[in-house]
Design an enzyme around this catalytic site. Sequence first.
Site, PDB file in Angstrom:
ATOM      1  N   GLY A  10      64.360  46.158  13.966  1.00  0.00           N
ATOM      2  CA  GLY A  10      62.995  45.891  13.485  1.00  0.00           C
ATOM      3  C   GLY A  10      62.024  46.964  13.954  1.00  0.00           C
ATOM      4  O   GLY A  10      60.857  46.695  14.218  1.00  0.00           O
ATOM      5  N   GLY A  13      58.442  47.561  12.309  1.00  0.00           N
ATOM      6  CA  GLY A  13      57.405  46.524  12.351  1.00  0.00           C
ATOM      7  C   GLY A  13      56.355  46.845  13.410  1.00  0.00           C
ATOM      8  O   GLY A  13      56.450  47.851  14.119  1.00  0.00           O
ATOM      9  N   GLN A  14      55.359  45.980  13.494  1.00  0.00           N
ATOM     10  CA  GLN A  14      54.295  46.184  14.487  1.00  0.00           C
ATOM     11  C   GLN A  14      54.884  46.370  15.889  1.00  0.00           C
ATOM     12  O   GLN A  14      54.604  47.356  16.579  1.00  0.00           O
ATOM     13  CB  GLN A  14      53.356  44.972  14.489  1.00  0.00           C
ATOM     14  CG  GLN A  14      52.410  44.957  15.684  1.00  0.00           C
ATOM     15  CD  GLN A  14      51.605  43.673  15.821  1.00  0.00           C
ATOM     16  OE1 GLN A  14      50.451  43.635  15.423  1.00  0.00           O
ATOM     17  NE2 GLN A  14      52.182  42.627  16.402  1.00  0.00           N
ATOM     18  N   LEU A  80      64.076  42.801  17.824  1.00  0.00           N
ATOM     19  CA  LEU A  80      62.762  42.365  17.338  1.00  0.00           C
ATOM     20  C   LEU A  80      62.794  41.970  15.867  1.00  0.00           C
ATOM     21  O   LEU A  80      61.857  41.335  15.384  1.00  0.00           O
ATOM     22  CB  LEU A  80      61.746  43.505  17.513  1.00  0.00           C
ATOM     23  CG  LEU A  80      61.655  44.126  18.913  1.00  0.00           C
ATOM     24  CD1 LEU A  80      60.624  45.254  18.906  1.00  0.00           C
ATOM     25  CD2 LEU A  80      61.267  43.080  19.945  1.00  0.00           C
ATOM     26  N   ALA A  81      63.836  42.371  15.144  1.00  0.00           N
ATOM     27  CA  ALA A  81      63.871  42.116  13.692  1.00  0.00           C
ATOM     28  C   ALA A  81      63.867  40.613  13.439  1.00  0.00           C
ATOM     29  O   ALA A  81      64.703  39.889  13.955  1.00  0.00           O
ATOM     30  CB  ALA A  81      65.125  42.733  13.087  1.00  0.00           C
ATOM     31  N   SER A  84      58.374  36.624  10.315  1.00  0.00           N
ATOM     32  CA  SER A  84      57.426  36.110  11.306  1.00  0.00           C
ATOM     33  C   SER A  84      56.296  35.281  10.725  1.00  0.00           C
ATOM     34  O   SER A  84      55.569  34.635  11.469  1.00  0.00           O
ATOM     35  CB  SER A  84      56.838  37.274  12.105  1.00  0.00           C
ATOM     36  OG  SER A  84      56.116  38.118  11.235  1.00  0.00           O
ATOM     37  N   SER A 125      59.675  32.979  20.524  1.00  0.00           N
ATOM     38  CA  SER A 125      58.358  32.646  19.980  1.00  0.00           C
ATOM     39  C   SER A 125      57.814  31.360  20.590  1.00  0.00           C
ATOM     40  O   SER A 125      58.564  30.434  20.896  1.00  0.00           O
ATOM     41  CB  SER A 125      58.490  32.455  18.470  1.00  0.00           C
ATOM     42  OG  SER A 125      57.352  31.798  17.968  1.00  0.00           O
ATOM     43  N   GLU A 127      56.556  29.236  18.966  1.00  0.00           N
ATOM     44  CA  GLU A 127      56.878  28.169  18.005  1.00  0.00           C
ATOM     45  C   GLU A 127      58.017  27.299  18.506  1.00  0.00           C
ATOM     46  O   GLU A 127      58.211  26.201  18.025  1.00  0.00           O
ATOM     47  CB  GLU A 127      57.243  28.768  16.653  1.00  0.00           C
ATOM     48  CG  GLU A 127      56.067  29.344  15.898  1.00  0.00           C
ATOM     49  CD  GLU A 127      55.192  28.284  15.237  1.00  0.00           C
ATOM     50  OE1 GLU A 127      55.574  27.087  15.238  1.00  0.00           O
ATOM     51  OE2 GLU A 127      54.122  28.651  14.739  1.00  0.00           O
ATOM     52  N   TYR A 149      61.224  27.920  11.451  1.00  0.00           N
ATOM     53  CA  TYR A 149      61.165  29.137  12.266  1.00  0.00           C
ATOM     54  C   TYR A 149      61.310  28.791  13.755  1.00  0.00           C
ATOM     55  O   TYR A 149      62.113  29.388  14.474  1.00  0.00           O
ATOM     56  CB  TYR A 149      59.830  29.828  11.990  1.00  0.00           C
ATOM     57  CG  TYR A 149      59.569  31.061  12.812  1.00  0.00           C
ATOM     58  CD1 TYR A 149      60.177  32.269  12.499  1.00  0.00           C
ATOM     59  CD2 TYR A 149      58.684  31.025  13.895  1.00  0.00           C
ATOM     60  CE1 TYR A 149      59.917  33.414  13.245  1.00  0.00           C
ATOM     61  CE2 TYR A 149      58.416  32.161  14.646  1.00  0.00           C
ATOM     62  CZ  TYR A 149      59.037  33.347  14.314  1.00  0.00           C
ATOM     63  OH  TYR A 149      58.774  34.476  15.053  1.00  0.00           O
ATOM     64  N   LYS A 153      64.333  29.860  16.208  1.00  0.00           N
ATOM     65  CA  LYS A 153      64.053  30.654  17.418  1.00  0.00           C
ATOM     66  C   LYS A 153      64.588  29.930  18.655  1.00  0.00           C
ATOM     67  O   LYS A 153      65.122  30.555  19.569  1.00  0.00           O
ATOM     68  CB  LYS A 153      62.547  30.890  17.574  1.00  0.00           C
ATOM     69  CG  LYS A 153      62.007  31.994  16.682  1.00  0.00           C
ATOM     70  CD  LYS A 153      62.346  33.385  17.234  1.00  0.00           C
ATOM     71  CE  LYS A 153      61.764  34.495  16.375  1.00  0.00           C
ATOM     72  NZ  LYS A 153      62.239  35.838  16.728  1.00  0.00           N
ATOM     73  N   HIS A 179      50.520  38.095  19.082  1.00  0.00           N
ATOM     74  CA  HIS A 179      50.229  39.435  19.600  1.00  0.00           C
ATOM     75  C   HIS A 179      49.874  40.313  18.413  1.00  0.00           C
ATOM     76  O   HIS A 179      50.575  40.348  17.413  1.00  0.00           O
ATOM     77  CB  HIS A 179      51.381  39.976  20.429  1.00  0.00           C
ATOM     78  CG  HIS A 179      52.719  39.775  19.817  1.00  0.00           C
ATOM     79  ND1 HIS A 179      53.311  38.536  19.683  1.00  0.00           N
ATOM     80  CD2 HIS A 179      53.579  40.656  19.277  1.00  0.00           C
ATOM     81  CE1 HIS A 179      54.459  38.665  19.086  1.00  0.00           C
ATOM     82  NE2 HIS A 179      54.660  39.938  18.824  1.00  0.00           N
TER      83      HIS A 179
HETATM   84  P1  GDP Z   1      50.334  31.882  13.391  1.00  0.00           P
HETATM   85  O1  GDP Z   1      49.806  31.584  14.752  1.00  0.00           O
HETATM   86  O2  GDP Z   1      51.709  32.457  13.427  1.00  0.00           O
HETATM   87  O3  GDP Z   1      50.225  30.715  12.476  1.00  0.00           O
HETATM   88  O4  GDP Z   1      49.411  33.085  12.845  1.00  0.00           O
HETATM   89  P2  GDP Z   1      48.183  33.166  11.817  1.00  0.00           P
HETATM   90  O5  GDP Z   1      47.477  34.404  12.184  1.00  0.00           O
HETATM   91  O6  GDP Z   1      48.667  33.057  10.421  1.00  0.00           O
HETATM   92  O7  GDP Z   1      47.289  31.867  12.091  1.00  0.00           O
HETATM   93  C1  GDP Z   1      46.545  31.657  13.251  1.00  0.00           C
HETATM   94  C2  GDP Z   1      45.667  30.423  13.132  1.00  0.00           C
HETATM   95  O8  GDP Z   1      44.548  30.720  12.297  1.00  0.00           O
HETATM   96  C3  GDP Z   1      46.333  29.189  12.509  1.00  0.00           C
HETATM   97  O9  GDP Z   1      46.009  28.054  13.290  1.00  0.00           O
HETATM   98  C4  GDP Z   1      45.662  29.054  11.142  1.00  0.00           C
HETATM   99  O10 GDP Z   1      45.535  27.692  10.736  1.00  0.00           O
HETATM  100  C5  GDP Z   1      44.292  29.631  11.427  1.00  0.00           C
HETATM  101  N1  GDP Z   1      43.617  30.122  10.215  1.00  0.00           N
HETATM  102  C6  GDP Z   1      42.376  29.770   9.781  1.00  0.00           C
HETATM  103  N2  GDP Z   1      42.073  30.388   8.639  1.00  0.00           N
HETATM  104  C7  GDP Z   1      43.148  31.164   8.309  1.00  0.00           C
HETATM  105  C8  GDP Z   1      43.418  32.043   7.215  1.00  0.00           C
HETATM  106  O11 GDP Z   1      42.606  32.225   6.307  1.00  0.00           O
HETATM  107  N3  GDP Z   1      44.631  32.685   7.224  1.00  0.00           N
HETATM  108  C9  GDP Z   1      45.543  32.502   8.253  1.00  0.00           C
HETATM  109  N4  GDP Z   1      46.707  33.169   8.227  1.00  0.00           N
HETATM  110  N5  GDP Z   1      45.310  31.662   9.281  1.00  0.00           N
HETATM  111  C10 GDP Z   1      44.125  31.003   9.318  1.00  0.00           C
END
Ligand code: GDP
Length: 323
Positions: A10, A13-14, A80-81, A84, A125, A127, A149, A153, A179
Amino acid sequence: MARRRVLITGISGQDGSYLAEQLLEHDYQVHGLTRRAPGERLPNIEHLRDSLELSIGDVRNPADLAAVLDRCRPEEIYHLASPSFVPELWQRPTETFDAVAGATAQLLELVRERWPGARVMLAGSREMFGDSGESPQRETSPCRPTNPYGIAKLAGFLLAKALRERDGLFVCSAILYNHESPRRPERFVTRKVTRAAAAIKLGLERELVLGDLSAVRDWCFAGDAMRAARLMLAHPEPGDYVIASGRARSVRELVQTAFESVGLDCADYVRVDPGLVRSAEATAQVGDPGRARRALGWEAETSFQDLIASMVDADLRALTASV
Ligand code: GDP
């Protein structure tokens, strides 16, 4: 002295790109596995390309993994691959299990067979804690993942632990909280917000539509998280570590920080679309990085304000260049 050989799956990726930069600075010979087609532009690692040994392949394919291991003969492996973006993965549980748990099992099996002395870091993760019931979560917190996911994990994490205990593999898991960096794809909320703040500042857009502003996350800089990964493999004993800032922040705070960094009041531009609100989480997803601090001397060095400001700056530069 021969350069240490490292394999990063991976790599484009970032996380892979930050890790590759750090390892090259430490004079490693860096091999990378990527699924991208030969000749395809890889924006995150384009600037490193001449210094890297790249192999094209899929971590789900044992032949690809075996070939890159034989080519690289790694002393260290950073796996890392992985897909996500969690919401999408509900649609594809089989593929998620294959790509996350299956690929990890495959890699560990091959390492045990061919390179049992290699040190392996796995990207775990937050998660896997899911609805843990405990917040902040630490390495001993209950794991009750709530989506495919997180479940996959957790399976990879438990398998690694079992192989470490049974066969003495040097394998570590970084239990990574969110991150971020300018290299984060725009579907994640941090980058969605920083790009919008930049676009609004430049007069290219007028509003930002989000989901739940009160959702809480623990955000740190991806480069800091990858420094933790290196420290884990440099430690005399393999182990598992929560890698997090330890600070809970809301999406609202993220939005305010991003807009303030360009001198705008977010209240004038942000709208909530109930369609984007995800179901509420029972346990706040915040990590306790105490073990990493005590054992590795690690902590997230980049402040939240600096992280978000650097992302907005990068978006301002990219948007200015493209208009
Ligand atoms: P995650 O932690 O892997 O789910 O990463 P995200 O960056 O997708 O989401 C982070 C948090 O932001 C979650 O709790 C979402 O519910 C919240 N969130 C609020 N508005 C948005 C949006 O417009 N897009 C995304 N991706 N997340 C949002």
